[in-house]
Design a protein around this motif. Structure first.
Motif, PDB file in Angstrom:
ATOM      1  N   CYS A 169      -1.044   5.703  13.419  1.00 44.14           N
ATOM      2  CA  CYS A 169      -0.141   4.632  13.863  1.00 44.14           C
ATOM      3  C   CYS A 169       1.122   5.213  14.498  1.00 44.14           C
ATOM      4  CB  CYS A 169       0.223   3.752  12.671  1.00 44.14           C
ATOM      5  SG  CYS A 169       1.397   2.445  13.034  1.00 44.14           S
ATOM      6  N   LEU A 170       1.739   6.156  13.814  1.00 43.83           N
ATOM      7  CA  LEU A 170       3.049   6.636  14.269  1.00 43.83           C
ATOM      8  C   LEU A 170       2.956   7.571  15.474  1.00 43.83           C
ATOM      9  CD1 LEU A 170       5.202   7.021  11.053  1.00 43.83           C
ATOM     10  CD2 LEU A 170       4.699   5.006  12.437  1.00 43.83           C
ATOM     11  N   GLU A 183       5.657   5.137   4.095  1.00 46.35           N
ATOM     12  CA  GLU A 183       5.675   6.413   4.821  1.00 46.35           C
ATOM     13  C   GLU A 183       6.346   6.258   6.191  1.00 46.35           C
ATOM     14  OE1 GLU A 183       1.759   8.198   4.872  1.00 46.35           O
ATOM     15  OE2 GLU A 183       1.520   7.959   2.715  1.00 46.35           O
ATOM     16  N   THR A 184       6.134   5.104   6.824  1.00 50.44           N
ATOM     17  CA  THR A 184       6.807   4.879   8.113  1.00 50.44           C
ATOM     18  C   THR A 184       8.312   4.951   7.932  1.00 50.44           C
ATOM     19  OG1 THR A 184       4.995   3.518   8.940  1.00 50.44           O
ATOM     20  CG2 THR A 184       7.127   3.208   9.998  1.00 50.44           C
ATOM     21  N   SER A 206      -3.803   6.747   8.166  1.00 51.44           N
ATOM     22  CA  SER A 206      -3.448   5.539   8.929  1.00 51.44           C
ATOM     23  C   SER A 206      -2.020   5.631   9.450  1.00 51.44           C
ATOM     24  CB  SER A 206      -3.542   4.293   8.052  1.00 51.44           C
ATOM     25  OG  SER A 206      -4.787   4.214   7.448  1.00 51.44           O
ATOM     26  N   THR A 207      -1.146   6.219   8.647  1.00 54.04           N
ATOM     27  CA  THR A 207       0.249   6.368   9.071  1.00 54.04           C
ATOM     28  C   THR A 207       0.344   7.323  10.250  1.00 54.04           C
ATOM     29  OG1 THR A 207       0.841   6.160   6.737  1.00 54.04           O
ATOM     30  CG2 THR A 207       2.588   6.815   8.244  1.00 54.04           C
ATOM     31  N   LYS A 243       1.260   2.509   1.744  1.00 56.10           N
ATOM     32  CA  LYS A 243       1.538   3.837   2.314  1.00 56.10           C
ATOM     33  C   LYS A 243       2.068   3.688   3.731  1.00 56.10           C
ATOM     34  CE  LYS A 243      -1.984   6.278  -0.369  1.00 56.10           C
ATOM     35  NZ  LYS A 243      -3.368   6.820  -0.358  1.00 56.10           N
ATOM     36  N   LEU A 244       1.419   2.836   4.495  1.00 57.09           N
ATOM     37  CA  LEU A 244       1.869   2.614   5.875  1.00 57.09           C
ATOM     38  C   LEU A 244       3.308   2.091   5.897  1.00 57.09           C
ATOM     39  CD1 LEU A 244      -1.063   1.296   8.077  1.00 57.09           C
ATOM     40  CD2 LEU A 244       0.974   2.414   8.959  1.00 57.09           C
ATOM     41  N   CYS A 294      -5.372  -3.409   5.611  1.00 57.83           N
ATOM     42  CA  CYS A 294      -6.277  -2.268   5.789  1.00 57.83           C
ATOM     43  C   CYS A 294      -7.707  -2.654   5.442  1.00 57.83           C
ATOM     44  CB  CYS A 294      -5.817  -1.083   4.954  1.00 57.83           C
ATOM     45  SG  CYS A 294      -4.285  -0.362   5.596  1.00 57.83           S
ATOM     46  N   SER A 353      -1.662  12.022  -1.554  1.00 57.28           N
ATOM     47  CA  SER A 353      -0.461  11.181  -1.598  1.00 57.28           C
ATOM     48  C   SER A 353       0.479  11.569  -2.733  1.00 57.28           C
ATOM     49  CB  SER A 353      -0.877   9.712  -1.756  1.00 57.28           C
ATOM     50  OG  SER A 353      -1.552   9.538  -2.988  1.00 57.28           O
ATOM     51  N   PRO A 360       1.182  13.090   5.877  1.00 52.25           N
ATOM     52  CA  PRO A 360       1.130  11.639   5.666  1.00 52.25           C
ATOM     53  C   PRO A 360      -0.310  11.126   5.565  1.00 52.25           C
ATOM     54  CG  PRO A 360       2.620  12.222   7.469  1.00 52.25           C
ATOM     55  CD  PRO A 360       1.826  13.448   7.138  1.00 52.25           C
ATOM     56  N   ASN A 361      -0.421   9.877   5.156  1.00 48.31           N
ATOM     57  CA  ASN A 361      -1.724   9.227   5.107  1.00 48.31           C
ATOM     58  C   ASN A 361      -2.288   9.104   6.525  1.00 48.31           C
ATOM     59  OD1 ASN A 361      -3.791   7.811   3.710  1.00 48.31           O
ATOM     60  ND2 ASN A 361      -2.975   5.889   4.492  1.00 48.31           N
TER      61      ASN A 361
END
Lengths: 375, 375
Positions: free
Chosen positions: B175-176, B258-259, B171-172, B254-255, B274, B132, B168-169
């Motif tokens: 998700c994305l 970063e989104t 989870s991001t 981060k989510l 999380c 990160s 990116p992380n």
């Protein structure tokens, strides 16, 4: 005390009460020390995970009774169990089981409730039903004692009149124990819930399957899938309840509909995603709340600290928040991760994370608390 | 092919590559068959879970290279591993490691990236960094190749000019991968995410701890807590990332952040909770979406079916939806439970459930895909 030895996460210890016991003193033992005015009880589905917990909770709370019947399916009848130092034989559930029974605690599945609930009511028994059979029936109160005790108004012991009272679904109880005190202050407009549900919600056999599968996977074997059709050990999956035409499963729609009924608010918007995780007996829920009125996080935390049946675990510095393990075998629902939602403005949103013992407050404890209100 | 044997959920098999190998052919093996024009690579943090996966993905995708350096901390230097039939010795990471290296894949933690990332760039290396450390730096592109490849415009191999590109992380990314195709159609206004994160996100040692703890708990022993400070086996807990002053932990923020950067949309509202669940290597996410424009569920499902890197598993009749186990070791992110949100009106909301391999698309695969775009 029921001879139930609760291991915090493993299920195989759960049903030790059903081990044959050489001493048999009759189908319905009578506690000598209790006043004759105490109600007579029946536990329906006594050999199941929730049935066992009914006994444990009745004992822990010194629930008064003059007699107690242990009822289950034909398959379990004849099994013996020890409760508060007395030995009982499990009887087969029949229509006649309810003669002279004041309060019956049901947890034997919806079809048993549908068949025997009305029969019991006809014989003058007040039924506290843990199944979903009657929850949405308009005349049946759906009760969390800390939330909507008034829904039971008019139901009384000793009138000879039977009644049905429904115990909400475990996820609903655990969610609303935390959300209601906040709702009462700031009015929830919309609630987005994601659950992390334990094996116990699918019964003792599911807990055993999780344990068995975990052993198998660790030994490099294929996991045995009987209760669930897919691997549960080290995995998670969408809740096994049937999926409805709107794409939600029944478990999710229970949260949506039961919340509206318990809060007596047809307009509250609720959505839920229910997921089964490889945890033994306590559920967790991530809850996002949108309020009509502003509510800052410190006020919310104080409200929750003072809410009955709720404990706040919210230690940011040590990163200690509620966990399923910590609430296992506990009465209180634990709330933490209380924070102002960064995606909403003006203190109109909160995020919280809630854990509650699915068998206890999510089922048996809530039912026994309902019964206590009748005393 | 790296000699990494991936067991779908157990970690102890993960690091078999580091077993001593009697044949040693030098610190930087040269693949004889490759054209001299292919880039020279370095993998930083090669003995970690993601580092090992870098090798696996490079091999699976036939990534061309003329040489590859295996870099790690002093502690791991001297370890030997086999990759595509050649034997390599792990070298200690130093400033000089990057001489002549065209592309370096970093996954050795933020502090290593902060120290050695700029050093590598100075020596002309293009760094794809999985930490990160640089993600939120304005000039560093934060890239999911299927989502925002244009962010890398201007970064080219063969110019002698180094650069940083951030991965990116996990989870991001997961998700994305699912949310972006829907966002492109109907514009996401707000997104409420709850994660179910695997052990792998905390590294190979965390996966080993989950396995060890599970064995201990099944044997009735106290679980060993070294990586995490509480029991992980048959339990879950709020993500172990530090909690910030707003009550969100770093993983959640981060989510959120970063989104916004990846979508180049400062106004999109995101909130996340999380949670670490006892699953080995793939994350799941329950995602609630609010759209500016209407989007019905059939259209959404079709969009997702046609989205690159996404597979739709959405069988309501059989109750089969994405699971972490099913996506483990897979490239695609799986999406299911696609349904119109009952708490929103006029098709302006959707619920989806997403699973993705944390080590693969959540880290190594995405980084290698970024590197591929440089070729």
């Amino acid at each position: 005390m029921a001879a139930v030895t609760h291991h915090p996460f493993l299920s195989s210890k759960l049903l030790q009460t059903t081990k044959p016991n050489p001493i048999r003193i009759g189908p319905t033992a009578v506690r000598m020390s209790l006043q004759e005015t105490a109600p007579s009880l029946a536990v329906v589905g006594v050999t199941g995970a929730v049935g066992q917990e009914f006994l444990s909770v009745l004992s822990d709370r010194d629930f008064p009774f003059r007699s107690i019947k242990m009822l289950a399916s034909k398959r379990s009848s004849g099994k013996r169990l020890t409760f508060q130092g007395c030995d009982y034989t499990v009887e087969e559930l029949t229509a006649d089981s309810f003669d002279g029974v004041d309060i019956a605690l049901f947890s034997a599945g919806g079809s048993i409730s549908k068949e025997f609930g009305p029969v019991a009511v006809e014989r003058g028994t007040i039924v506290v039903d843990n199944s979903s059979a009657f929850r949405m029936e308009e005349k049946v109160p759906l009760v969390i004692p800390e939330v909507n005790p008034e829904a039971m108004d008019g139901i009384k012991l000793g009138t000879g009149k039977g009644a049905l009272i429904a115990n909400p679904n475990c996820s609903t109880i655990i969610c609303l124990m935390a959300a209601t005190p906040l709702h009462q202050r700031a009015k929830v407009q919309r609630m987005v819930v994601s659950t992390y549900q334990a094996a116990s919600g699918a019964g003792a056999a599911a807990m055993e399957e999780l344990e068995l599968q975990t052993r198998e996977v660790l030994e490099g074997k294929s996991p045995t899938c009987k209760i669930f059709k897919q691997q549960y050990a080290f995995n998670l999956f969408s809740h096994n309840a049937p999926v409805l035409s709107n794409g939600y499963n029944e478990e999710e729609m229970k949260l949506v509909k039961e919340t509206r009924k318990i809060w007596n608010d047809k307009n509250v918007k609720v959505t839920a995603t229910c997921i089964r995780v490889p945890v033994m007996r306590a559920h967790a829920e991530s809850i996002n709340l949108q309020f009509e009125n502003p509510l800052d996080e410190d006020t919310a935390r104080n409200i929750l600290k003072n809410a009955p049946g709720v404990v706040v675990i919210d230690d940011r510095a040590s990163n200690l928040f509620p966990t399923p393990l910590e609430v296992s075998n506990k009465d209180d629902v634990a709330v933490g991760r209380i924070r102002c939602d960064v995606s909403q403005e003006g203190n109109h949103g909160l995020e919280i994370f809630v854990c509650g013992d699915q068998i206890r407050k999510g089922a048996a404890l809530n039912a026994v608390q309902i019964a206590e209100m009748l005393l």
